[in-house]
Design a protein around this motif. Structure first.
Motif, PDB file in Angstrom:
ATOM      1  N   TYR A  44       0.944  -1.153  -0.023  1.00 25.62           N
ATOM      2  CA  TYR A  44       0.152  -0.101  -0.067  1.00 25.62           C
ATOM      3  C   TYR A  44       0.571   1.428   0.030  1.00 25.62           C
ATOM      4  O   TYR A  44       0.465   2.378  -0.341  1.00 25.62           O
ATOM      5  N   ILE A  45       2.116   1.260   0.353  1.00 22.46           N
ATOM      6  CA  ILE A  45       3.071   2.031   0.181  1.00 22.46           C
ATOM      7  C   ILE A  45       4.009   1.679  -1.135  1.00 22.46           C
ATOM      8  O   ILE A  45       4.735   0.730  -1.043  1.00 22.46           O
ATOM      9  N   GLN A  80       9.125   2.675   9.683  1.00 23.22           N
ATOM     10  CA  GLN A  80       7.638   2.575   9.589  1.00 23.22           C
ATOM     11  C   GLN A  80       7.269   2.599  11.243  1.00 23.22           C
ATOM     12  O   GLN A  80       7.761   3.677  11.889  1.00 23.22           O
ATOM     13  N   SER A  81       6.408   1.918  11.530  1.00 23.94           N
ATOM     14  CA  SER A  81       5.600   1.726  12.889  1.00 23.94           C
ATOM     15  C   SER A  81       6.435   1.832  14.027  1.00 23.94           C
ATOM     16  O   SER A  81       6.151   2.375  14.966  1.00 23.94           O
ATOM     17  N   PHE A 113      -4.548  -1.019  12.312  1.00 20.53           N
ATOM     18  CA  PHE A 113      -3.713  -0.216  13.051  1.00 20.53           C
ATOM     19  C   PHE A 113      -4.016   1.217  12.439  1.00 20.53           C
ATOM     20  O   PHE A 113      -3.748   2.230  13.126  1.00 20.53           O
ATOM     21  N   ASN A 132      -2.048   4.141  14.178  1.00 15.83           N
ATOM     22  CA  ASN A 132      -1.848   5.526  13.555  1.00 15.83           C
ATOM     23  C   ASN A 132      -2.358   6.411  14.225  1.00 15.83           C
ATOM     24  O   ASN A 132      -1.725   7.538  14.299  1.00 15.83           O
ATOM     25  N   GLU A 176       5.122   7.670   0.213  1.00 10.85           N
ATOM     26  CA  GLU A 176       4.158   7.420   1.289  1.00 10.85           C
ATOM     27  C   GLU A 176       3.326   8.757   1.154  1.00 10.85           C
ATOM     28  O   GLU A 176       2.091   8.766   1.545  1.00 10.85           O
ATOM     29  N   ASN A 183      -4.131   8.478   6.512  1.00 10.29           N
ATOM     30  CA  ASN A 183      -3.736   9.005   7.590  1.00 10.29           C
ATOM     31  C   ASN A 183      -4.302  10.467   7.763  1.00 10.29           C
ATOM     32  O   ASN A 183      -4.507  10.874   8.948  1.00 10.29           O
ATOM     33  N   TYR A 207       4.835  12.883  10.927  1.00  8.79           N
ATOM     34  CA  TYR A 207       4.548  11.363  11.109  1.00  8.79           C
ATOM     35  C   TYR A 207       5.079  10.659   9.744  1.00  8.79           C
ATOM     36  O   TYR A 207       5.810   9.587   9.910  1.00  8.79           O
ATOM     37  N   CYS A 211       8.115   7.773   9.867  1.00 19.97           N
ATOM     38  CA  CYS A 211       8.201   6.397   9.299  1.00 19.97           C
ATOM     39  C   CYS A 211       9.076   6.123   8.190  1.00 19.97           C
ATOM     40  O   CYS A 211       9.471   4.930   8.050  1.00 19.97           O
ATOM     41  N   TYR A 259       0.165  -5.089  16.247  1.00 12.49           N
ATOM     42  CA  TYR A 259      -0.951  -4.741  15.351  1.00 12.49           C
ATOM     43  C   TYR A 259      -2.020  -5.820  15.866  1.00 12.49           C
ATOM     44  O   TYR A 259      -1.969  -5.867  17.114  1.00 12.49           O
ATOM     45  N   GLY A 276       6.834  -2.928  11.999  1.00 16.45           N
ATOM     46  CA  GLY A 276       6.752  -1.977  11.023  1.00 16.45           C
ATOM     47  C   GLY A 276       6.583  -2.375   9.746  1.00 16.45           C
ATOM     48  O   GLY A 276       7.174  -3.693   9.558  1.00 16.45           O
ATOM     49  N   VAL A 277       5.788  -1.939   8.816  1.00 14.88           N
ATOM     50  CA  VAL A 277       5.508  -2.728   7.517  1.00 14.88           C
ATOM     51  C   VAL A 277       6.711  -2.621   6.745  1.00 14.88           C
ATOM     52  O   VAL A 277       6.777  -3.230   5.576  1.00 14.88           O
TER      53      VAL A 277
HETATM   54  N1  GLU Z   1       3.747   4.852   7.657  1.00 12.36           N
HETATM   55  C1  GLU Z   1       2.983   3.628   7.743  1.00 12.36           C
HETATM   56  C2  GLU Z   1       1.526   4.221   7.798  1.00 12.36           C
HETATM   57  O1  GLU Z   1       1.203   5.121   8.587  1.00 12.36           O
HETATM   58  C3  GLU Z   1       3.165   2.922   9.164  1.00 12.36           C
HETATM   59  C4  GLU Z   1       2.488   1.822   8.979  1.00 12.36           C
HETATM   60  C5  GLU Z   1       3.238   0.739   9.961  1.00 12.36           C
HETATM   61  O2  GLU Z   1       4.395   0.397   9.904  1.00 12.36           O
HETATM   62  O3  GLU Z   1       2.357   0.259  10.562  1.00 12.36           O
HETATM   63  O4  GLU Z   1       0.626   3.448   7.144  1.00 12.36           O
END
Ligand code: GLU
Length: 332
Positions: A44-45, A80-81, A113, A132, A176, A183, A207, A211, A259, A276-277
């Motif tokens: 999704y990224i 990431q997260s 998340f 998030n 992203e 977000n 944010y 990430c 998550y 993290g994703v």
């Molecule tokens: N930057 C990602 C987001 O906001 C982080 C998600 C993650 O690692 O859970 O969706």
């Protein structure tokens, strides 16, 4: 010479493994899971979909600053997260635990998340600092004279936890930033409930940058070891996270670090961790050290499959589960 914290850790953890034991188990785990191809990269990224999914690195950093590492240890993946943990630590350094708890809370959502439904449903709306919505609100708490000032403070703070200066991976950030409408929507919902503490889109932008910070697996393990070591970076000796805040941070990680997989993780592994994703997971063994694994293929909940398997294996073999009497020194 051992730092006072390392000496304390050894005293309070008589069953901490020695280096040879730890090395043997990490090698076993590496060999056992290296050819596991389950899961798939986050897509999704867009940038993350193209990352080489075969990359695999493991690192342990102990509170007495020993480093064990294996595999891909140079590649800087996006944090990431996992960044959420360190922005939380920074907000707590600045405001104290109580004020952060009042403004964000610490309840699991039982939802994805990035769920907007959780923001509407949860009495606090922010839920906790590791989903998030709660993370964006936590970022909005960081003080600074401008957005750039806040962002630079955050980046410097992560570098202090990692023991080395870190940088933004611009391609990840651009990728992203172009796809973060979800977000932004969360930030506007938070604004509706008066649970975001700066301009909402500025908070989302900072944010998104946090990430997109690059870390290699050794730096990530050192960030974890800083929490294991009462907030003191074991390599630099610097107090990065206020010691009194560490237990709050670790309990939040235990409750919401993986998550929707957090409950299963607590059941099987019993260690505070954050994923993290980008494919990283770091697990903290309080008073002993931290283990970080990087492997981009994720399960349906968004957690690296190999990282979970390796950490579970190592934690079990080395008796790291915090809920096991053996892990606190009561040998059978
Ligand atoms: N930057 C990602 C987001 O906001 C982080 C998600 C993650 O690692 O859970 O969706």
């Amino acid at each position: 010479m051992l730092s006072p914290y390392a000496a304390l850790a050894q005293k309070t953890s008589p069953v901490a493994p020695n280096r040879a034991q730890a090395e043997a188990i990490v090698k076993e785990a590496y060999a056992k899971f290296v050819s596991d191809t389950s899961g798939k990269n986050a897509d999704y990224i867009p940038f993350l979909a193209q990352v080489d999914s075969k990359m695999f690195g493991v690192a342990i950093v102990t509170v007495d600053n020993q480093v064990l590492s294996m595999g891909e240890i140079k590649y800087a993946f996006s944090i990431q997260s996992i960044s959420k943990v360190y922005t939380l630590a920074m907000a707590m350094n600045e405001l104290g635990a109580d004020r952060v708890f009042d403004r964000i809370g610490s309840e699991p959502t039982g939802r994805a998340f990035n769920s907007p439904v959780a923001v509407v449903d949860m009495p606090t709306h922010t839920a906790n600092p590791l989903v998030n919505a709660g993370a964006i609100a936590t970022t909005s708490l960081i003080a600074g004279s401008s957005a750039d000032d806040k962002w630079n403070k955050i980046l410097d703070f992560y570098g202090e936890a990692a023991g080395e200066k870190l940088s933004l991976i611009d391609e990840v950030y651009q990728s992203e930033a172009a796809t973060n409408a979800g977000n932004k929507a969360l930030s506007m919902l938070l604004a509706k409930y008066e649970r975001i503490y700066s301009d909402p889109f500025t908070a989302v932008d900072i944010y998104t940058k946090q990430c997109s910070v690059g870390v290699n697996v050794v730096q990530l393990a050192r960030m974890g070891a800083t929490l294991a070591n009462n907030g003191v970076n074991p390599t630099t000796g610097k107090q990065v996270v206020k010691a009194e805040n560490v237990p709050y941070i670790l309990s939040t990680m235990m409750m919401a670090g993986l998550y929707d997989g957090s409950g299963g993780w607590a059941w099987k592994v019993g260690l505070p961790a954050k994923s993290g994703v980008g494919g990283g997971i770091v697990a903290v063994v309080p008073g002993k050290g931290a283990i970080a694994v990087f492997s981009p293929r994720l399960d349906d909940a968004g957690n690296s499959v190999k990282a979970q398997r390796v950490i579970e294996y190592v934690a079990q073999k080395l008796d790291f589960n915090l809920f096991s009497p053996r892990s606190v020194g009561l040998k059978q």
